[in-house]
Scaffold this motif. Structure first.
Motif, PDB file in Angstrom:
ATOM      1  N   ALA A 153       0.852  -1.204   0.000  1.00  0.00           N
ATOM      2  CA  ALA A 153       0.000   0.000   0.000  1.00  0.00           C
ATOM      3  C   ALA A 153       0.882   1.248   0.000  1.00  0.00           C
ATOM      4  O   ALA A 153       2.034   1.205   0.443  1.00  0.00           O
ATOM      5  CB  ALA A 153      -0.900  -0.012   1.231  1.00  0.00           C
ATOM      6  N   ARG A 154       0.334   2.366  -0.524  1.00  0.00           N
ATOM      7  CA  ARG A 154       1.081   3.643  -0.557  1.00  0.00           C
ATOM      8  C   ARG A 154       0.233   4.724   0.118  1.00  0.00           C
ATOM      9  O   ARG A 154      -0.966   4.828  -0.140  1.00  0.00           O
ATOM     10  CB  ARG A 154       1.338   4.103  -2.007  1.00  0.00           C
ATOM     11  CG  ARG A 154       2.047   3.134  -2.895  1.00  0.00           C
ATOM     12  CD  ARG A 154       3.515   2.993  -2.627  1.00  0.00           C
ATOM     13  NE  ARG A 154       4.275   4.226  -2.720  1.00  0.00           N
ATOM     14  CZ  ARG A 154       5.551   4.324  -2.296  1.00  0.00           C
ATOM     15  NH1 ARG A 154       6.152   3.289  -1.774  1.00  0.00           N
ATOM     16  NH2 ARG A 154       6.207   5.461  -2.413  1.00  0.00           N
ATOM     17  N   PHE A 155       0.897   5.525   0.945  1.00  0.00           N
ATOM     18  CA  PHE A 155       0.196   6.563   1.706  1.00  0.00           C
ATOM     19  C   PHE A 155       0.783   7.933   1.397  1.00  0.00           C
ATOM     20  O   PHE A 155       1.994   8.061   1.232  1.00  0.00           O
ATOM     21  CB  PHE A 155       0.353   6.301   3.210  1.00  0.00           C
ATOM     22  CG  PHE A 155      -0.191   4.971   3.642  1.00  0.00           C
ATOM     23  CD1 PHE A 155      -1.472   4.870   4.158  1.00  0.00           C
ATOM     24  CD2 PHE A 155       0.569   3.802   3.510  1.00  0.00           C
ATOM     25  CE1 PHE A 155      -1.985   3.631   4.542  1.00  0.00           C
ATOM     26  CE2 PHE A 155       0.064   2.569   3.889  1.00  0.00           C
ATOM     27  CZ  PHE A 155      -1.229   2.484   4.413  1.00  0.00           C
ATOM     28  N   GLY A 156      -0.063   8.956   1.360  1.00  0.00           N
ATOM     29  CA  GLY A 156       0.491  10.293   1.154  1.00  0.00           C
ATOM     30  C   GLY A 156      -0.587  11.357   1.141  1.00  0.00           C
ATOM     31  O   GLY A 156      -1.786  11.077   1.038  1.00  0.00           O
ATOM     32  N   PHE A 157      -0.143  12.601   1.271  1.00  0.00           N
ATOM     33  CA  PHE A 157      -1.019  13.770   1.178  1.00  0.00           C
ATOM     34  C   PHE A 157      -0.532  14.629   0.013  1.00  0.00           C
ATOM     35  O   PHE A 157       0.317  15.501   0.201  1.00  0.00           O
ATOM     36  CB  PHE A 157      -0.952  14.584   2.472  1.00  0.00           C
ATOM     37  CG  PHE A 157      -1.767  13.995   3.600  1.00  0.00           C
ATOM     38  CD1 PHE A 157      -3.153  13.996   3.539  1.00  0.00           C
ATOM     39  CD2 PHE A 157      -1.149  13.460   4.718  1.00  0.00           C
ATOM     40  CE1 PHE A 157      -3.916  13.456   4.578  1.00  0.00           C
ATOM     41  CE2 PHE A 157      -1.904  12.929   5.759  1.00  0.00           C
ATOM     42  CZ  PHE A 157      -3.290  12.927   5.683  1.00  0.00           C
ATOM     43  N   PRO A 158      -1.046  14.407  -1.199  1.00  0.00           N
ATOM     44  CA  PRO A 158      -0.532  15.152  -2.360  1.00  0.00           C
ATOM     45  C   PRO A 158      -1.157  16.547  -2.528  1.00  0.00           C
ATOM     46  O   PRO A 158      -0.887  17.220  -3.509  1.00  0.00           O
ATOM     47  CB  PRO A 158      -0.919  14.244  -3.543  1.00  0.00           C
ATOM     48  CG  PRO A 158      -2.105  13.488  -3.061  1.00  0.00           C
ATOM     49  CD  PRO A 158      -2.013  13.379  -1.570  1.00  0.00           C
ATOM     50  N   GLU A 159      -1.982  17.000  -1.554  1.00  0.00           N
ATOM     51  CA  GLU A 159      -2.714  18.268  -1.732  1.00  0.00           C
ATOM     52  C   GLU A 159      -1.819  19.441  -2.100  1.00  0.00           C
ATOM     53  O   GLU A 159      -2.221  20.342  -2.847  1.00  0.00           O
ATOM     54  CB  GLU A 159      -3.476  18.634  -0.446  1.00  0.00           C
ATOM     55  CG  GLU A 159      -4.705  17.795  -0.190  1.00  0.00           C
ATOM     56  CD  GLU A 159      -4.428  16.500   0.542  1.00  0.00           C
ATOM     57  OE1 GLU A 159      -5.381  15.852   0.976  1.00  0.00           O
ATOM     58  OE2 GLU A 159      -3.235  16.114   0.663  1.00  0.00           O
ATOM     59  N   VAL A 160      -0.592  19.447  -1.568  1.00  0.00           N
ATOM     60  CA  VAL A 160       0.307  20.581  -1.815  1.00  0.00           C
ATOM     61  C   VAL A 160       0.579  20.759  -3.321  1.00  0.00           C
ATOM     62  O   VAL A 160       0.802  21.854  -3.806  1.00  0.00           O
ATOM     63  CB  VAL A 160       1.621  20.413  -0.993  1.00  0.00           C
ATOM     64  CG1 VAL A 160       2.478  19.291  -1.531  1.00  0.00           C
ATOM     65  CG2 VAL A 160       2.410  21.714  -0.939  1.00  0.00           C
ATOM     66  N   MET A 161       0.498  19.647  -4.085  1.00  0.00           N
ATOM     67  CA  MET A 161       0.694  19.714  -5.545  1.00  0.00           C
ATOM     68  C   MET A 161      -0.438  20.495  -6.221  1.00  0.00           C
ATOM     69  O   MET A 161      -0.313  20.924  -7.362  1.00  0.00           O
ATOM     70  CB  MET A 161       0.724  18.315  -6.182  1.00  0.00           C
ATOM     71  CG  MET A 161       1.567  17.299  -5.474  1.00  0.00           C
ATOM     72  SD  MET A 161       3.322  17.635  -5.683  1.00  0.00           S
ATOM     73  CE  MET A 161       4.017  16.125  -5.077  1.00  0.00           C
ATOM     74  N   LEU A 162      -1.569  20.626  -5.507  1.00  0.00           N
ATOM     75  CA  LEU A 162      -2.705  21.379  -6.053  1.00  0.00           C
ATOM     76  C   LEU A 162      -2.799  22.757  -5.391  1.00  0.00           C
ATOM     77  O   LEU A 162      -3.816  23.436  -5.504  1.00  0.00           O
ATOM     78  CB  LEU A 162      -4.015  20.615  -5.826  1.00  0.00           C
ATOM     79  CG  LEU A 162      -4.145  19.253  -6.516  1.00  0.00           C
ATOM     80  CD1 LEU A 162      -5.453  18.586  -6.141  1.00  0.00           C
ATOM     81  CD2 LEU A 162      -4.046  19.396  -8.025  1.00  0.00           C
ATOM     82  N   GLY A 163      -1.757  23.149  -4.666  1.00  0.00           N
ATOM     83  CA  GLY A 163      -1.780  24.465  -4.018  1.00  0.00           C
ATOM     84  C   GLY A 163      -2.640  24.484  -2.765  1.00  0.00           C
ATOM     85  O   GLY A 163      -3.112  25.534  -2.341  1.00  0.00           O
ATOM     86  N   LEU A 164      -2.848  23.291  -2.151  1.00  0.00           N
ATOM     87  CA  LEU A 164      -3.717  23.178  -0.972  1.00  0.00           C
ATOM     88  C   LEU A 164      -2.975  22.441   0.142  1.00  0.00           C
ATOM     89  O   LEU A 164      -1.867  21.963  -0.055  1.00  0.00           O
ATOM     90  CB  LEU A 164      -4.976  22.379  -1.339  1.00  0.00           C
ATOM     91  CG  LEU A 164      -5.811  22.936  -2.493  1.00  0.00           C
ATOM     92  CD1 LEU A 164      -6.798  21.883  -2.994  1.00  0.00           C
ATOM     93  CD2 LEU A 164      -6.551  24.194  -2.054  1.00  0.00           C
ATOM     94  N   HIS A 165      -3.622  22.335   1.317  1.00  0.00           N
ATOM     95  CA  HIS A 165      -3.143  21.386   2.324  1.00  0.00           C
ATOM     96  C   HIS A 165      -4.318  20.467   2.654  1.00  0.00           C
ATOM     97  O   HIS A 165      -5.441  20.722   2.203  1.00  0.00           O
ATOM     98  CB  HIS A 165      -2.583  22.104   3.557  1.00  0.00           C
ATOM     99  CG  HIS A 165      -3.534  23.040   4.252  1.00  0.00           C
ATOM    100  ND1 HIS A 165      -4.783  22.658   4.704  1.00  0.00           N
ATOM    101  CD2 HIS A 165      -3.427  24.361   4.568  1.00  0.00           C
ATOM    102  CE1 HIS A 165      -5.389  23.674   5.277  1.00  0.00           C
ATOM    103  NE2 HIS A 165      -4.601  24.729   5.193  1.00  0.00           N
ATOM    104  N   PRO A 166      -4.114  19.368   3.415  1.00  0.00           N
ATOM    105  CA  PRO A 166      -5.242  18.489   3.719  1.00  0.00           C
ATOM    106  C   PRO A 166      -6.414  19.285   4.300  1.00  0.00           C
ATOM    107  O   PRO A 166      -6.203  20.256   5.029  1.00  0.00           O
ATOM    108  CB  PRO A 166      -4.658  17.510   4.741  1.00  0.00           C
ATOM    109  CG  PRO A 166      -3.205  17.450   4.377  1.00  0.00           C
ATOM    110  CD  PRO A 166      -2.848  18.844   3.953  1.00  0.00           C
TER     111      PRO A 166
END
Length: 698
Positions: A153-166
């Protein structure tokens, strides 16, 4: 049946609890109960290959939780029924065009209530996670009491790539569970981690195989699983006095990667944690307002646009590539890296060259690349096995696709083709990686010119995702479709362009780089020129880029384009020719405009006093790129304005938060761009004259 086969199959088939009824009350979920009285809530978004969270999905999720509450089962398992993974995050479609922060905050508040509802259930809850668990998906998992990860499994918060945070409670729940120095780093970079790393951080409680899921679920629900609990360090790092110190360090790290005025999200996340990290309730509430504020920024909206540009280009690739064996001719920097990339993507690759040294060099670089991007040592070995040195060029006979990457000399390429064509199998495609020779010239000596296409990769191949797929008038449509599908199959983004000098990307980049040379001629400090481009948001300035690409290549492309476009391009200074003649070619020789050590340009900082970057400097560098892009549309070299923006972002790193050179022109206003170009043309020469294409550009 052989137990090994059973085991392999058992790990492929998802353990989803009891068989659900076909006529359940939900569109996106299935709810069943097993013999132990445990409820299994299976997420299976209707009509999609991956689970994403949209507002209608969240509403239904809430209804299912309410039903579970009234039924009081012994425990609850949340699991995805999609083979692709758990939940890939929020449905990004719902973010597009958001302009009112209050409306965004209202919608986020409703979604928060659902995740809070899950967390507040008065029964044991466990998330079973396979495949991708990203963004909002990880936030749902964090609201469960226990998390079981399936190996891989892979875990992550990619929101920063969209200019956001979680934005679904992740900022508060993740930093409370996992030491903030690590949890914040993951949210600030958008990196993903595997199941083992997630376990060592305390993000998941256990890692298991698919065939052991039932047992792991029972252990988790009936108190036999040792839970990951936040340690002393995690609690200490969330104390007010410590947060201030850590936040300061995080800000200086973030500033190295991205300036606040271009990319506000990392800084908003650090502020949020520094101010509210001691209180979960306060942080959950503040997260909603912070997320809503970011959502309506031009940066977030442009990065969301870039997300869809990538999806659109992936779609343009189509599917069903029949290429299994690629033969690459020329093991230099480009050919060797193209061969390595294709072998890394699972294709059989034979690599030919006149001499053994370049092939050996290419294999060595391939091993270094695989070491960085492939996780399992056995997979690294398999990829290297697929990359076959081929001094005699025997691979031609079996190859489905032949990529020629020999030096940019027409006669040399034609000579190579003469030897190749008779040995190719009937359905094979011949592709050239030329960056400067029009295909019309290359095809003249071919018996079957309809099977020749351009596949123009960008350097470094492993980092730049774009491949220009170049056609000429005599191409078979089938061949172009195959070429596009091949690019998609090796995880690259294709741009269909008609053959013309410089295609799209080099033609648009050349004036940017040559203008920088003219500024050098005017005695502007090279570091200041680079600083101007970086201030606009380019990943590196044009002088450093010229060194990276190689000054000999810049000179060749510039000369070739000037024969076609004449005074539309800045003149090439004589001293650039002398530099090339002396062998000062940039990074590859250790010296160009800068001195290069270990692959990095040595730059002294600019003096505190003295000239500063001006708007006019920035305009001189970047507006010609927008101007060429409009010209390429007008001439029909490329037929889609969005694809042009995508190509410039994925092929050159053009400031992503500006959404591409054409989007930048739209945002700034076409009238403004045209009048600025006219003013530059009066002052500096006709090369700045606005293209007639602006008249019809929307």
């Amino acid at each position: 049946m052989d137990s090994k086969i059973m085991t392999a199959l058992g790990d492929r088939v998802l353990a989803l609890g009891p068989q659900p009824a076909t006529d359940g009350p939900y569109k996106h979920f299935k709810l069943t109960r097993d013999a132990d009285g445990v409820a299994w809530l299976l997420f299976d978004r209707n009509g999609a290959s991956a689970n994403t969270l949209s507002s209608d999905v969240m509403e239904e999720f809430d209804a299912a939780l309410a039903a579970i509450e009234t039924e009081r089962p012994a425990g609850l398992v949340i699991r995805s029924a999609k083979p692709s993974g758990f939940i890939a995050g929020a449905d990004v479609n719902e973010f597009r065009g958001a302009a009112d922060p209050e409306m965004v905050e209202t919608r986020i508040r409703a979604a928060h209530a659902v995740v809070d509802h899950l967390e507040a259930l008065k029964l044991p809850t466990v998330a079973v996670i396979h495949g991708f668990c990203l963004g909002g998906g990880l936030e749902v998992a964090l609201a469960c009491q226990a998390r079981i990860a399936i190996d891989g499994a892979r875990f992550g918060f990619p929101e920063v790539m969209l200019g956001l945070h979680p934005g679904l409670g992740g900022t508060a729940r993740f930093t409370a569970l996992v030491n903030p120095t690590q949890s914040m780093a993951l949210m600030l970079t958008g990196r993903t981690i595997d199941a083992r790393r997630a376990k060592s951080l305390g993000l998941v409680d256990t890692v298991t195989q698919e065939r052991h899921v039932q047992g792991a679920v029972r252990d988790a629900l009936f108190g036999r699983l040792k839970r990951a609990k936040p340690g002393l360090l995690t609690r200490a790092a969330n104390l007010g006095s410590v947060r201030g110190l850590l936040a300061k360090r995080m800000r200086s790290e973030a500033a190295k990667a991205a300036p606040r005025e271009h990319y506000p999200a990392p800084y908003a996340l650090i502020d949020l944690w520094e101010t509210h990290g001691g209180s979960k309730t306060a942080m959950l509430k503040a997260e909603q307002a912070s997320f809503a504020k970011l959502m309506v920024t031009p940066t977030a909206q442009n990065l969301i646009r870039v997300f869809f540009l990538r999806e659109q280009m992936k779609k343009a690739a189509g599917s069903g590539s029949t290429v299994k064996h690629v033969h690459v001719i020329g093991a230099g920097a480009m050919g060797g890296d193209i061969a390595a990339w294709c072998a890394g993507q699972g294709l059989r690759v034979s690599l030919a060259d006149m001499k053994p040294e370049p092939i050996a060099g290419a294999v060595k670089r391939a091993a270094e690349l695989y070491g960085k991007i492939i996780r399992k040592p056995t997979d690294v070995r398999d990829a290297l096995d697929r990359l076959i040195p081929d001094m005699d060029g025997e691979g031609v006979r079996n190859a489905d696709l032949i990529i020629e990457a020999v030096p940019e000399k027409l006669e040399l390429k034609q000579k190579v083709y003469a030897g190749l064509e008779p040995r190719m199998k009937p359905g094979a495609i011949l592709a050239t990686n030329t960056s400067s020779i029009p295909l019309q010239d290359l095809r003249t000596t071919l018996a079957r010119p309809e099977r020749l296409v351009g596949l123009h990769f960008f350097n470094p191949v492993s980092r730049l995702q774009l491949v220009e797929v170049v056609s000429h008038d005599g191409n078979e449509l089938e061949v172009l479709k195959e070429a596009l599908a091949f690019v998609g199959a090796i995880d690259r983004l294709p741009l269909a362009v008609k053959s013309s000098p410089g295609f799209l990307v080099n033609r648009a980049l050349t004036p940017y780089m040559l203008e920088a040379m003219v500024m050098l001629d005017e005695k502007t400090d090279q570091r200041l020129i680079d600083a101007a481009a970086e201030q606009f948001g380019m990943p590196m300035g044009p002088i450093e880029l010229a060194d990276q690409v190689g000054l000999d290549i810049c000179l060749d492309v510039g000369d070739m384009l000037r024969t076609k476009f004449g005074d539309l391009l800045p003149p090439t200074p004589a001293w650039l020719r002398e530099k090339v003649a002396k062998g000062e070619l940039g990074r590859k020789t250790g010296k160009g405009f800068y001195t290069w050590k270990d692959g990095k340009a040595e730059k002294a900082p600019l003096p505190d006093t003295g000239p500063r970057v001006t708007d006019q400097m920035i305009d001189r560098l970047v507006l010609p790129m927008s101007n060429v892009c409009v010209a390429a549309l007008r001439e029909g070299i490329v037929d889609d304005a969005d694809a042009v923006d995508g190509a410039m972002i994925f092929g050159t790193g053009y400031a992503p938060f500006r959404g591409g050179p054409l989007n930048y022109a739209r945002t700034r206003g076409v009238e403004n761009i045209v009048s600025t170009l006219r003013a530059l043309a009066e002052r500096f020469g006709e090369r700045f004259a606005p293209d007639p294409g602006w008249d019809n550009f929307k």
